[in-house]
Design an enzyme around this catalytic site. Sequence first.
Site, PDB file in Angstrom:
ATOM      1  N   GLU B  57       0.808  -1.217   0.000  1.00 49.61           N
ATOM      2  CA  GLU B  57       0.000   0.000   0.000  1.00 49.61           C
ATOM      3  C   GLU B  57       0.842   1.267   0.000  1.00 49.61           C
ATOM      4  O   GLU B  57       0.497   2.257  -0.642  1.00 49.61           O
ATOM      5  CB  GLU B  57      -0.962   0.005   1.197  1.00 49.61           C
ATOM      6  CG  GLU B  57      -2.124  -0.972   1.056  1.00 49.61           C
ATOM      7  CD  GLU B  57      -1.741  -2.422   1.274  1.00 49.61           C
ATOM      8  OE1 GLU B  57      -0.599  -2.670   1.723  1.00 49.61           O
ATOM      9  OE2 GLU B  57      -2.562  -3.305   0.988  1.00 49.61           O
ATOM     10  N   HIS B 126     -11.423  -5.394   8.374  1.00 45.91           N
ATOM     11  CA  HIS B 126     -12.233  -5.309   7.162  1.00 45.91           C
ATOM     12  C   HIS B 126     -13.507  -4.482   7.376  1.00 45.91           C
ATOM     13  O   HIS B 126     -14.394  -4.517   6.539  1.00 45.91           O
ATOM     14  CB  HIS B 126     -12.647  -6.701   6.686  1.00 45.91           C
ATOM     15  CG  HIS B 126     -11.529  -7.525   6.121  1.00 45.91           C
ATOM     16  ND1 HIS B 126     -10.568  -8.084   6.902  1.00 45.91           N
ATOM     17  CD2 HIS B 126     -11.224  -7.874   4.848  1.00 45.91           C
ATOM     18  CE1 HIS B 126      -9.725  -8.768   6.137  1.00 45.91           C
ATOM     19  NE2 HIS B 126     -10.094  -8.645   4.890  1.00 45.91           N
TER      20      HIS B 126
HETATM   21  C1  LIG Z   1      -1.885  -4.764   4.118  1.00 46.25           C
HETATM   22  C2  LIG Z   1      -2.891  -5.629   3.443  1.00 46.25           C
HETATM   23  N1  LIG Z   1      -3.275  -5.343   2.181  1.00 46.25           N
HETATM   24  C3  LIG Z   1      -4.214  -6.078   1.569  1.00 46.25           C
HETATM   25  C4  LIG Z   1      -4.778  -7.143   2.203  1.00 46.25           C
HETATM   26  C5  LIG Z   1      -5.850  -7.965   1.510  1.00 46.25           C
HETATM   27  N2  LIG Z   1      -5.338  -9.293   1.202  1.00 46.25           N
HETATM   28  C6  LIG Z   1      -5.554 -10.347   2.039  1.00 46.25           C
HETATM   29  S1  LIG Z   1      -4.746 -11.701   1.569  1.00 46.25           S
HETATM   30  C7  LIG Z   1      -4.092 -10.944   0.220  1.00 46.25           C
HETATM   31  C8  LIG Z   1      -3.167 -11.713  -0.689  1.00 46.25           C
HETATM   32  C9  LIG Z   1      -2.013 -12.296   0.054  1.00 46.25           C
HETATM   33  O1  LIG Z   1      -1.211 -13.046  -0.790  1.00 46.25           O
HETATM   34  P1  LIG Z   1       0.080 -13.784  -0.253  1.00 46.25           P
HETATM   35  O2  LIG Z   1       0.894 -12.875   0.591  1.00 46.25           O
HETATM   36  O3  LIG Z   1       0.741 -14.387  -1.432  1.00 46.25           O
HETATM   37  O4  LIG Z   1      -0.463 -14.913   0.711  1.00 46.25           O
HETATM   38  P2  LIG Z   1      -1.487 -16.107   0.430  1.00 46.25           P
HETATM   39  O5  LIG Z   1      -2.848 -15.622   0.841  1.00 46.25           O
HETATM   40  O6  LIG Z   1      -1.418 -16.455  -1.007  1.00 46.25           O
HETATM   41  O7  LIG Z   1      -1.068 -17.236   1.316  1.00 46.25           O
HETATM   42  C10 LIG Z   1      -4.525  -9.618   0.150  1.00 46.25           C
HETATM   43  C11 LIG Z   1      -4.186  -8.682  -0.934  1.00 46.25           C
HETATM   44  C12 LIG Z   1      -4.353  -7.411   3.521  1.00 46.25           C
HETATM   45  N3  LIG Z   1      -4.863  -8.430   4.236  1.00 46.25           N
HETATM   46  N4  LIG Z   1      -3.422  -6.646   4.121  1.00 46.25           N
END
Ligand SMILES: Cc1ncc(C[n+]2csc(CCOP(=O)(O)OP(=O)(O)O)c2C)c(N)n1
Lengths: 410, 321
Positions: B57, B126
């Site tokens: 972000e 959220h």
């Molecule tokens: C700071 C932040 N930005 C956005 C989100 C929304 N969000 C939740 S999970 C996710 C993707 C995460 O991907 P990754 O780090 O590859 O982990 P995975 O869920 O694939 O295990 C996002 C964008 C969040 N939880 N926190």
Amino acid sequence: MTVDSSATRKPRRSAAGKAGTTGSKAGSAGPQRTARATRAGAQESTEPQLVQLLTPGGERVENAENAAYEPYVAAITPEELRGLYRDMVLTRRFDAEATALQRQGELGLWASLLGQEAAQIGSGRATREDDYVFPTYREHGVAWCRGVDPTNLLGMFRGVNNGGWDPNGNNFHLYTIVIGSQALHATGYAMGIAKDGADAAVIAYFGDGASSQGDVAEAFTFSAVYNAPVVFFCQNNQWAISEPTEKQSRVPLYQRARGFGFPGVRVDGNDVLACLAVTRWALERARNGEGPTLVEAYTYRMGAHTTSDDPTRYRHDDERAAWEAKDPILRLRRYLEASNHADDGFFAELESESEALGKRVREVVRAMPDPDHLAIFENVYADGHALVDEERAQFAAYQASFADAEAEGV
Amino acid sequence: MALAKAINESLRRALEADPKVLVMGEDVGKLGGVFRVTDGLQKDFGDERVIDTPLAESGIVGTAIGLALRGYRPVVEIQFDGFVFPAYDQIVTQLAKMHARSLGKVKLPVVVRIPYGGGIGAVEHHSESPEALFAHVAGLKVVSPSNASDAYWMMQQAIQSDDPVIYFEPKRRYWDKGEVATDAIPGPLHRARVVREGTDLTLAAYGPMVKLCQEAADAAAEEGKSLEVLDLRSISPLDFDTVQASVERTRRLVVVHEAPVFLGSGAEIAARITERCFYHLEAPVLRVGGYHAPYPPARLEEEYLPGLDRVLDAVDRALAY
Ligand SMILES: Cc1ncc(C[n+]2csc(CCOP(=O)(O)OP(=O)(O)O)c2C)c(N)n1
């Protein structure tokens, strides 16, 4: 995205990255980092280069590249292997049950670990009791290894609490939803361990998407500068919701570590044995005062990101099918069977254990009560706070007025 | 048209009208955002205009600042309210202040879209309402539409604004439908609107709480009470004139928002209106909102969020003076 199928080939290289600035202890059992470092120039390709000890067909891989990690699983007994298998089967069963409970409306949301069992069980079983684990929100298998009752993981997804367990009970920190935050907490905790002169280590979990966050880069910086005993365990499951890993990085993630001054290793994340060996190696480095390591477990998220995601909008079924062939559980089963380490009785018994776990999870979740209304005001401050006290009293009086009105109404 | 669709149409219009407009954020491309607000935009405008960003972000807002310095007009999406904080530094220390620091030479027409507020049964981070944290910072405009038409037009105006705009989208109203006259001439971005006229008391709200206040006015009408409902629309600047005019008519004011009441936007409204309307007021300005507690787990959010009963209770208390 291009998914390299190298997990089905013989791995060509085990690890990459020059050792950190801290130098390894003479005589330590770690891999021969200098030998690998001389070939660093050959690593710039984006092809996955994996440490793999078990092929998808369930055959043991023994080669020069793996030799450094072999000692970490050399003494593993058939019983321990069956234990890893059991962990993976039960974790998958728990996960499937939670997904079903979400579909039935018992949980508001679920983040499935399907496909990532080997990465989590292998690394989780590598930890020692006094190590400390900092998970993100999908580490149900690691929680299992730490002895956290799986039903405790469900409260937050059901919406009855924002945590659900005492992090110090099992040295397993609360799930962290803000992506990447916990990498810094893990680093700080590890700095504390080092200051205390203790020999425990810390492991921080995060995803490939998280590797883009500033917090994760800052954790790399701090851990390297302070030589913190922390292992960064990145589960590269190929996707951050809809974004493939190449939207996060132009180099294989494990190579990032090099720029911060510590080693990075890519391991076959669907190979529980390799994950166990590499994580043991990395934790031992940490304990020996050799600083941080980045382990990239190359794996795949078989399901949706969470139950509210729709992966059909951004990825193809054939990709999933290719990864299904590398299933972590099937792979170990093949090995156990081929080496006569497990008989039909073992698998049958595990099946009924798995049924029982599923049943227990269903029962516990359905019986989980909603929290008391006043819980909103609990634990806002450790010392108490006048405004919270005032609002709690107002809220209680307001709630009571409904009860009074109802009583008068009849 | 649903509120989310109205924003989508508005972004589409802006992308068509001005090649300098960009849409950026996590999952905004193929997926169309987790709420599908950007659905189909990448397909039609390509990934140079509708950009899936890395999961970072601070990076999203920081690079949007750079793009704006270069003449672009980025509209960035923060996936959920609770995830804006990694970008808070960029927003507060850079985005908000560069115009002043450059003696007016630099303009930063960046829109930061944030789905906010609760009521959708989500896990933590959220469902929050952090608008006061932004409104407190000079240099930012902070707005929140409550209906599809405003969602459409306020987005047009936010993109056209040469100032940074924090555009809070009431996520629980994304699926609410309303008329959108795409060829209308909208009123000023900061102007509050009288949604419903009344004589006994004014309810002032913005974003997700406007609909609730309309429902409260309906319920009160059945009891013979006539409530006026204001949609503030903009939190910074805040249209105190419209609030004052209303309070001079009704003599009572209740402010409703989801965010914690303590030091929230309702506190500012109460203070200013007390100053402006001291001799008109028949009752203290009351506030209905969240508690000084973390946003609770989903099963408790109905208790935490202002609901019909809490609004009507405040109305009764104000009328009892
Ligand atoms: C700071 C932040 N930005 C956005 C989100 C929304 N969000 C939740 S999970 C996710 C993707 C995460 O991907 P990754 O780090 O590859 O982990 P995975 O869920 O694939 O295990 C996002 C964008 C969040 N939880 N926190």
